[in-house]
Motif scaffolding. Structure first.
Motif, PDB file in Angstrom:
ATOM      1  N   PHE A  22       3.379 -22.636  40.265  1.00 20.10           N
ATOM      2  CA  PHE A  22       2.219 -22.524  41.152  1.00 20.10           C
ATOM      3  C   PHE A  22       2.515 -21.797  42.461  1.00 20.10           C
ATOM      4  O   PHE A  22       1.624 -21.198  43.046  1.00 20.10           O
ATOM      5  CB  PHE A  22       1.615 -23.907  41.444  1.00 20.10           C
ATOM      6  N   THR A  23       3.753 -21.856  42.937  1.00 19.79           N
ATOM      7  CA  THR A  23       4.066 -21.222  44.222  1.00 19.79           C
ATOM      8  C   THR A  23       4.596 -19.800  44.079  1.00 19.79           C
ATOM      9  O   THR A  23       4.559 -19.038  45.042  1.00 19.79           O
ATOM     10  CB  THR A  23       5.086 -22.051  45.026  1.00 19.79           C
ATOM     11  N   ASN A  80      -6.466 -24.830  49.386  1.00 20.63           N
ATOM     12  CA  ASN A  80      -5.403 -24.403  50.288  1.00 20.63           C
ATOM     13  C   ASN A  80      -4.891 -25.547  51.139  1.00 20.63           C
ATOM     14  O   ASN A  80      -3.696 -25.819  51.170  1.00 20.63           O
ATOM     15  CB  ASN A  80      -5.866 -23.246  51.174  1.00 20.63           C
ATOM     16  N   VAL A  81      -5.785 -26.217  51.841  1.00 21.44           N
ATOM     17  CA  VAL A  81      -5.354 -27.251  52.780  1.00 21.44           C
ATOM     18  C   VAL A  81      -4.875 -28.501  52.050  1.00 21.44           C
ATOM     19  O   VAL A  81      -3.744 -28.952  52.254  1.00 21.44           O
ATOM     20  CB  VAL A  81      -6.475 -27.584  53.788  1.00 21.44           C
ATOM     21  N   PHE A  82      -5.694 -29.050  51.172  1.00 21.81           N
ATOM     22  CA  PHE A  82      -5.302 -30.287  50.502  1.00 21.81           C
ATOM     23  C   PHE A  82      -4.265 -30.037  49.408  1.00 21.81           C
ATOM     24  O   PHE A  82      -3.431 -30.901  49.141  1.00 21.81           O
ATOM     25  CB  PHE A  82      -6.526 -31.045  49.987  1.00 21.81           C
ATOM     26  N   GLY A  83      -4.292 -28.852  48.812  1.00 20.89           N
ATOM     27  CA  GLY A  83      -3.248 -28.507  47.853  1.00 20.89           C
ATOM     28  C   GLY A  83      -1.877 -28.526  48.499  1.00 20.89           C
ATOM     29  O   GLY A  83      -0.914 -29.052  47.937  1.00 20.89           O
ATOM     30  N   ASP A 135       1.748 -23.811  55.746  1.00 21.53           N
ATOM     31  CA  ASP A 135       2.067 -24.417  54.453  1.00 21.53           C
ATOM     32  C   ASP A 135       3.202 -25.426  54.620  1.00 21.53           C
ATOM     33  O   ASP A 135       3.141 -26.534  54.070  1.00 21.53           O
ATOM     34  CB  ASP A 135       2.478 -23.356  53.435  1.00 21.53           C
ATOM     35  N   VAL A 136       4.222 -25.044  55.369  1.00 19.19           N
ATOM     36  CA  VAL A 136       5.352 -25.952  55.610  1.00 19.19           C
ATOM     37  C   VAL A 136       4.856 -27.218  56.305  1.00 19.19           C
ATOM     38  O   VAL A 136       5.190 -28.337  55.897  1.00 19.19           O
ATOM     39  CB  VAL A 136       6.462 -25.265  56.445  1.00 19.19           C
ATOM     40  N   MET A 137       4.046 -27.042  57.351  1.00 22.78           N
ATOM     41  CA  MET A 137       3.549 -28.210  58.091  1.00 22.78           C
ATOM     42  C   MET A 137       2.728 -29.126  57.192  1.00 22.78           C
ATOM     43  O   MET A 137       2.895 -30.354  57.224  1.00 22.78           O
ATOM     44  CB  MET A 137       2.721 -27.753  59.299  1.00 22.78           C
ATOM     45  N   LEU A 138       1.846 -28.552  56.370  1.00 24.27           N
ATOM     46  CA  LEU A 138       1.013 -29.365  55.485  1.00 24.27           C
ATOM     47  C   LEU A 138       1.853 -30.021  54.388  1.00 24.27           C
ATOM     48  O   LEU A 138       1.637 -31.194  54.055  1.00 24.27           O
ATOM     49  CB  LEU A 138      -0.101 -28.518  54.879  1.00 24.27           C
ATOM     50  N   ASN A 139       2.820 -29.278  53.821  1.00 16.11           N
ATOM     51  CA  ASN A 139       3.714 -29.856  52.800  1.00 16.11           C
ATOM     52  C   ASN A 139       4.451 -31.061  53.359  1.00 16.11           C
ATOM     53  O   ASN A 139       4.508 -32.124  52.726  1.00 16.11           O
ATOM     54  CB  ASN A 139       4.753 -28.836  52.342  1.00 16.11           C
ATOM     55  N   VAL A 140       5.031 -30.897  54.539  1.00 17.31           N
ATOM     56  CA  VAL A 140       5.822 -31.963  55.157  1.00 17.31           C
ATOM     57  C   VAL A 140       4.933 -33.148  55.531  1.00 17.31           C
ATOM     58  O   VAL A 140       5.295 -34.307  55.292  1.00 17.31           O
ATOM     59  CB  VAL A 140       6.611 -31.422  56.370  1.00 17.31           C
TER      60      VAL A 140
END
Length: 161
Positions: A22-23, A80-83, A135-140
């Protein structure tokens, strides 16, 4: 190795393969790992100009403004955001379960930040997707939200058995 631990490692492997797909590969979101075949200085510069964001909250703000102005759909915003929030949540189960040295929240946090940054660096190296600090901030953030949930469930499971 216990059967349960072997199964957990297997599920982690499947998760990582899906995550890589997916990435890095899934062309639904404009990813094409075969862009690497066209690697040149110009293609790298073009990627950096069009697909690299190092400004915190810039992409999130762009998506919010795009949603407000009807320039993007709610579905694209949510994906995008919740993914990105959901993407690394499984690590809060796998990492403390399988990597015994990652036994505190701080160690887990460092691991997840490094893991997420590695994904973004791979996107640069393969010229696919976008390398984005948001993306990093949301993943973390997602992994940190799920960490106490899995920790509590693990403690309850130990108390039962």
């Amino acid at each position: 190795m216990k059967k349960q631990q072997t199964t957990t490692w297997l599920f982690l492997g499947v998760y990582i393969v899906l995550l890589a797909y997916f990435t890095l590969v899934d062309d639904t979101f404009g990813r094409n790992i075969f862009n690497i075949q066209n690697l040149s200085f110009d293609s790298l510069v073009n990627y950096m100009e069009t697909s690299l964001n190092l400004i915190p909250f810039a992409t999130i703000r762009l998506y919010i403004n795009g949603l407000k102005s009807d320039n993007i759909t709610l579905g694209l915003f949510l994906i995008n955001v919740f993914g990105n929030l959901l993407m690394l949540m499984p690590l809060s189960f796998f990492v403390p379960t399988l990597l015994k040295k990652v036994n505190t929240f701080l160690k887990f946090l460092v691991f997840v930040i490094a893991f997420s940054v590695c994904i973004e660096i791979l996107q640069i190296l393969f010229l696919t997707g976008s390398c984005d600090i948001d993306d990093v901030m949301l993943n973390v953030l997602g992994a940190c939200i799920s960490y106490p949930i899995f920790s509590k469930l693990k403690k309850e499971e130990k108390q039962k058995g």
